[in-house]
Structures are given as structure tokens and as C-alpha cells.
Design an enzyme around this catalytic site. Structure first.
Site, PDB file in Angstrom:
ATOM      1  N   GLU A   1      51.022  62.864  50.871  1.00 14.61           N
ATOM      2  CA  GLU A   1      51.403  64.208  50.430  1.00 14.61           C
ATOM      3  C   GLU A   1      51.950  64.186  49.012  1.00 14.61           C
ATOM      4  OE1 GLU A   1      52.347  66.164  54.806  1.00 14.61           O
ATOM      5  OE2 GLU A   1      53.967  65.193  53.691  1.00 14.61           O
TER       6      GLU A   1
ATOM      7  N   HIS B   1      31.895  83.943  60.574  1.00 11.21           N
ATOM      8  CA  HIS B   1      31.025  83.493  59.485  1.00 11.21           C
ATOM      9  C   HIS B   1      31.255  84.329  58.230  1.00 11.21           C
ATOM     10  CE1 HIS B   1      27.431  81.615  57.799  1.00 11.21           C
ATOM     11  NE2 HIS B   1      27.055  82.816  57.382  1.00 11.21           N
TER      12      HIS B   1
END
Length: 565
Positions: A274, A529
């Protein structure tokens, strides 16, 4: 001694819940089929059963409130005397996520509670901490703010393919970021204090130390309590090597006075990745040194490979199978890192992200008989009770699953167990987690390796594709997604993703895995989608299959490639 309360119940004596209570608590039980009560004197695991005598308590905010009087009915349970006055029913050392949750839930159930915490600081020490704990002050929250800051450089680069032009190159001011971050932390710690105040939890500033199973000393002031909760979390660990005094840890990395120019990060876990992404995004030169061949030990092997490749493409240099041996400071103020393979010079900062240790030093736990592991973690049973019946522990200090939401779950479960007569075990099944690397990772359930070991017959579905956004940006970004399915039951055992928005996407699939949904359920779900998430409900053919008798670890000729790529 207080009389044992009578619990009138319509539950059958064969009820599992009632049987549990009977095994754990001394209860006089009245069942419809019985004309007289039967007293059950039972072992010690749960500490108390409570009568319902009203009590008026004066809290730190000078408001009076009525609560139920909780009195231990058997001193053999946790050593508390039923007819003795205690200052509190629950005294918590540590006002982090788990401690705050347990304390405020306790008061909502009618108990009296206090929590002690060290004065606020962005960097923890033996004398500084702050309400909110690691997550709020020097972990999840400030780290995520820096992740957001670092992602803008990638967005600027991405935007060129979408027609954006800049007359001057965008620049970043580290001082502004840190000042704004610290202001937000001050706001959040204030919110936590307000939450405690509204919940009638007494907040005491200072360092708590356990004197005996029912007594806590906070900087010389003594408090008595029926139950003690240890929720002090953990601290960064730096190995003892020459020059360790020149190293910074994750606390310091979040509060540096200036941005690193070239940084060495030692460690291959989620904290190391990170921070590597953060400093890389802020245009620092980043070198990551790991002892193993791959990053993220314990994660799915495919995910480990993929995230390492993607981060390397963004310019982060990984030094694998190298152990740190010394940090050397040069005359010009720069640092060299000596490893088992050689020396790399010219670092402005050397950061160690080599794990965290439970923060149990100087709490007095050894003196009262609390058992701890070699690393200092407090050993607890499945209800978070220590070897001392009146002392409990939750969160990172127990070194179970070191995640903030898990500490919250443990704290809430403990309060129910102690003060609602509802023995509750934390449920560690299908705990989702995220790594806010760049690209980020989201995962829930079993890895492929774990699934094969536990189930034997496993089908693995994978998809590795270029996301729609990258088609115009021209960048090499890709997304990796993986489903692990039990071949015999069709149950989805694990969901893994590495790519943009993975942490947000995995939360929903965490519900699906926890609910025990099958691959057929996934297949029957209509996708959204165009999104990356729809891949999880459109992967039809397994990439590979594993069976107990023989391994079919070869790629399937029908393995799905993402549509439109």
C-alpha cells in the site's frame, strides 16, 4: 449475596441456546412444564448473571441515567463479589474500534462502562495514542486518504487518451495533504469522543494498567470493575539490525514533514504494498525489498503474481529474496540499505513494514496471570475470554484476524455475551478483505491452495483482461478475477480480484460467499454492463480442474477470455 434472577422461558429444555446458558451460568430456570425452579451451579466461562435492580449513575458528562444493576451471582465465576460496589461493570483499556464498540454496546444493554486511552497523537508511543485507535488515526483512514491523493497522478496520465491536455504539468504539495489529513483525523477523534459521551461511556485519558482481576490503575487513579477488556491493538515492528534508528515505520510514513524522493520499503505484506503504491503515485522512486520470491504471503498465488507484475509495470522495483542487514547513513544525509545480496544507496527514507506486534507491554497482564503467546498476543477462547475469568480481549491484541471490522464484530459479540445473556461467538467465516495497493485487491473465502487441501475436487475459473478504461488511455493496466468452486457441491468457495474498484466489488460478493451461493447462482445472475464486476457472473468454462485422485492442472481449451478485449 444477591438472589439468583428467575428466567421464565417458553424454550424447551433441549434448546441448544438454553443448554449453553445452563452449561455456562448459575441460573434458576422456570420452564412451563416445571412447577419449581432448579438451580444449576456451573463452570466459570461467562462472568456474570444479572439482577434487574435500578441504579442511578453519575457519568463524566454529569448526566444521570438509570441502568440495570449487574451483579455477579457466584463469586466462583470471575471472582467478583456480588454484594460489593464496583465503579464499573466493564472497564476497557484502549479506545480503538473494538474497545469503543464493546463499551457503547455495554451501556446500551444497561451496564456501566468506562474506557481509558492515551492522549491524541498521529504517531503512537508509550505515552501517546488517541481515541479512535490505529484504524482512525494511523491506519485505514489516513492511509486511504493518501491512496486517494496518489491516484491522481495516474488519472492525469490516463486522461490524455480521453482528450485532456494540460498547459503545465500538475504538481503536488505534500504539506497541504498532511495538514488536511491531520485536520480530518482531529475531526474523527472528536466524533468518536462524542459517540462515547452520547452512549454514557466514561472516557478517561491516561495509561491503564491492570492491578488485579478487578482493578485498573490509570496514571495513579484506581478504578474497580467487574470485568476488564483489553483492546490496545498493536504497534509496528522493526527488526533489530544496525542502523534501525534511521528507519521509519508506517506511523511515521503517514506523517512525514516532507515527501520522500527515493524510498526503500522493507516488507512484502499489505502495508508495504500500500505504501509502495502511495509513494509511487506521488512520483517518488520506490524500491521494495522482500525476503520471499513473491509479495503477500498467504494470499492466492495467482493474485500474488498478478499484483507484483502490475506494480512493476508502474515503475516500482522489487528486490526479491533479500533480507535487510543494516542501514547506513552517508555524509550527505542519505541512506544505504545493506541486504543479503548487496547494498543499494541513495535513499532519502528507509521504511520497515515488517509486521505489527500486540501492544501488551507494561499493562500488568503477566502479574495477574493472563496467558500470552510468544509475540505478546493475548490468548483467548472463542468468546474472547482470557485465562483470567474477569479479563477479556478483542482486536489486534489477540492476533486473530487483524482487521477493523473484525474487531468491531468481536467487541459487539463480547458485550452481548456479558450484558445481554446472549453468549455470542465472533463468526470468522468468509471475512472479506482488501489490499489498497495500486491496483487494489479484494478477496473473500478460500484461496485455490486452501480449497484443494480442504475439498480436493475443485474447479477454478479465471479471467485476465484489459479494462475498458485502459483501451483509450493506452496504459498497460489489466484486471484479474478468479472464482474457486467445489466440484461436488457447486458451492463458491472463494472470490478473488485485483484491479480497479476491487475492494468495493468484493463487499457484495462477500455476502454471496457467506450465504453459501453456488456457481449456478452466479451464472443465473444478470450482469451489469459494461463493468468489470460482470465478469464474475459470466465465467462459464473452468480454467483448470483439480480432483483428489488426479490433477488436471492444465488450462482448459474452453477457458474464457473477457469479451471485447
Amino acid at each position: 449475596m444477591a438472589s439468583t434472577p428467575k428466567l421464565t422461558s417458553t424454550i424447551s429444555s433441549s434448546s441448544p441456546s438454553l443448554q449453553f446458558l445452563c452449561k455456562k451460568l448459575p441460573i434458576a430456570i422456570h420452564l412451563p412444564s416445571s412447577s419449581s425452579s432448579s438451580f444449576l451451579s456451573l463452570p466459570k466461562t461467562l462472568t456474570s448473571l444479572y439482577s434487574l435492580r435500578p441504579r442511578i449513575a453519575l457519568l463524566s458528562n454529569h448526566r444521570y441515567y438509570h441502568s440495570r444493576r449487574f451483579s455477579v451471582c457466584a463469586s466462583t465465576d470471575n471472582g467478583a463479589e456480588s454484594d460489593r460496589h464496583y465503579d464499573f461493570d466493564l472497564f476497557t483499556i484502549g479506545a480503538g474500534s473494538g474497545g469503543v464498540r464493546a463499551s457503547r454496546f455495554a451501556t446500551s444493554f444497561g451496564a456501566s462502562a468506562a474506557v481509558c486511552e492515551l492522549p491524541f497523537s498521529t504517531i503512537s508511543s508509550d505515552t501517546a495514542g488517541g481515541v479512535g485507535g490505529t484504524c482512525v488515526l494511523r491506519g485505514c483512514v489516513p492511509k486511504k486518504l493518501l491512496v486517494y491523493a496518489s491516484k491522481y497522478s495516474h488519472e492525469f496520465e490516463d486522461s490524455h487518451g480521453f482528450g485532456w491536455k494540460y498547459e503545465t504539468e500538475p504538481s503536488h504539495d505534500w504539506t497541504t495533504l498532511i495538514a488536511n489529513k491531520n485536520a480530518e483525523l482531529q475531526r474523527l477523534t472528536g466524533i468518536y469522543k462524542n459517540i462515547l459521551s452520547k452512549a454514557n461511556v466514561k472516557l478517561i485519558e491516561g495509561r491503564g494498567k491492570v492491578i488485579d482481576p478487578h482493578t485498573v490503575d490509570v496514571d495513579g487513579k484506581i478504578y474497580t470493575t467487574r470485568n476488564i477488556l483489553i483492546a490496545v491493538g498493536g504497534r509496528p515492528f522493526i527488526p533489530d539490525i544496525p542502523g534501525k534508528e534511521f528507519a521509519i515505520d508506517s506511523d511515521a510514513a503517514l506523517d512525514l514533514p516532507s515527501k520522500p524522493k527515493k524510498i526503500a520499503i522493507v516488507g512484502g505484506g499489505y502495508i508495504a504494498l500500500e505504501f509502495a503504491g502511495i509513494f509511487n503515485g506521488l512520483n517518488c522512486e520506490v524500491h521494495v525489498f522482500i525476503r520471499q520470491k513473491k509479495v503477500l504471503r498467504g494470499f492466492d498465488e495467482d493474485v500474488r503474481d498478478f499484483v507484483g507484475e502490475q506494480m512493476s509495470l508502474r515503475g516500482i522495483e522489487f528486490h526479491t529474496e533479500e533480507s535487510p542487514e543494516a542501514i547506513i547513513k552517508a555524509g550527505d544525509g542519505s541512506f544505504s540499505l545493506k541486504t543479503s545480496k548487496g547494498t543499494v544507496e541513495g535513499f532519502s527514507h528507509v521504511m520497515f513494514a515488517t509486521g505489527r506486534k500486540p501492544n501488551t507491554k507494561n499493562l500488568g497482564l503477566e502479574n495477574v496471570g493472563v496467558k500470552m503467546a510468544k509475540n505478546g498476543a493475548i490468548e483467548v477462547d472463542e468468546y474472547s475470554q482470557t485465562s483470567v475469568p474477569s479479563i477479556w480481549a478483542v482486536g489486534d491484541v489477540t492476533d486473530r484476524i487483524n482487521l477493523t471490522p473484525v474487531a468491531l464484530m468481536e467487541g459487539g459479540a463480547l458485550a452481548k455475551t456479558l450484558f445481554q445473556n446472549e453468549p455470542t461467538k465472533p463468526d470468522y467465516r468468509a471475512v472479506p478483505c482488501a489490499v489498497f495497493s495500486q491496483p487494489p485487491i479484494g478477496t473473500v473465502g478460500l484461496t485455490e491452495e486452501q480449497a484443494i487441501e480442504q475439498y480436493g475436487d475443485v474447479d477454478v475459473y479465471t479471467s485476465n483482461f484489459r479494462p475498458l478504461k485502459a483501451t483509450l488511455s493506452g496504459l498497460p493496466d489489466r484486471v484479474f478475477m478468479k472464482l474457486i468452486v467445489c466440484a461436488n457441491t457447486n458451492k463458491v468457495l472463494g472470490v478473488h480480484m485485483c484491479g480497479e474498484d476491487s475492494p468495493e466489488i468484493i463487499q457484495g460478493f462477500g455476502v454471496a460467499v457467506k450465504a453459501g451461493l453456488t456457481k449456478a447462482d452466479f451464472d443465473a445472475t444478470v450482469g451489469v454492463h459494461p463493468t468489470a464486476a460482470e465478469e464474475f457472473v459470466t465465467m462459464r468454462a473452468p480454467t483448470r480442474k483439480f480432483r483428489k485422485d488426479s490433477s488436471e492442472g492444465k488450462a482448459s481449451p474452453e477457458a474464457k477470455t473477457a469479451a471485447g478485449v
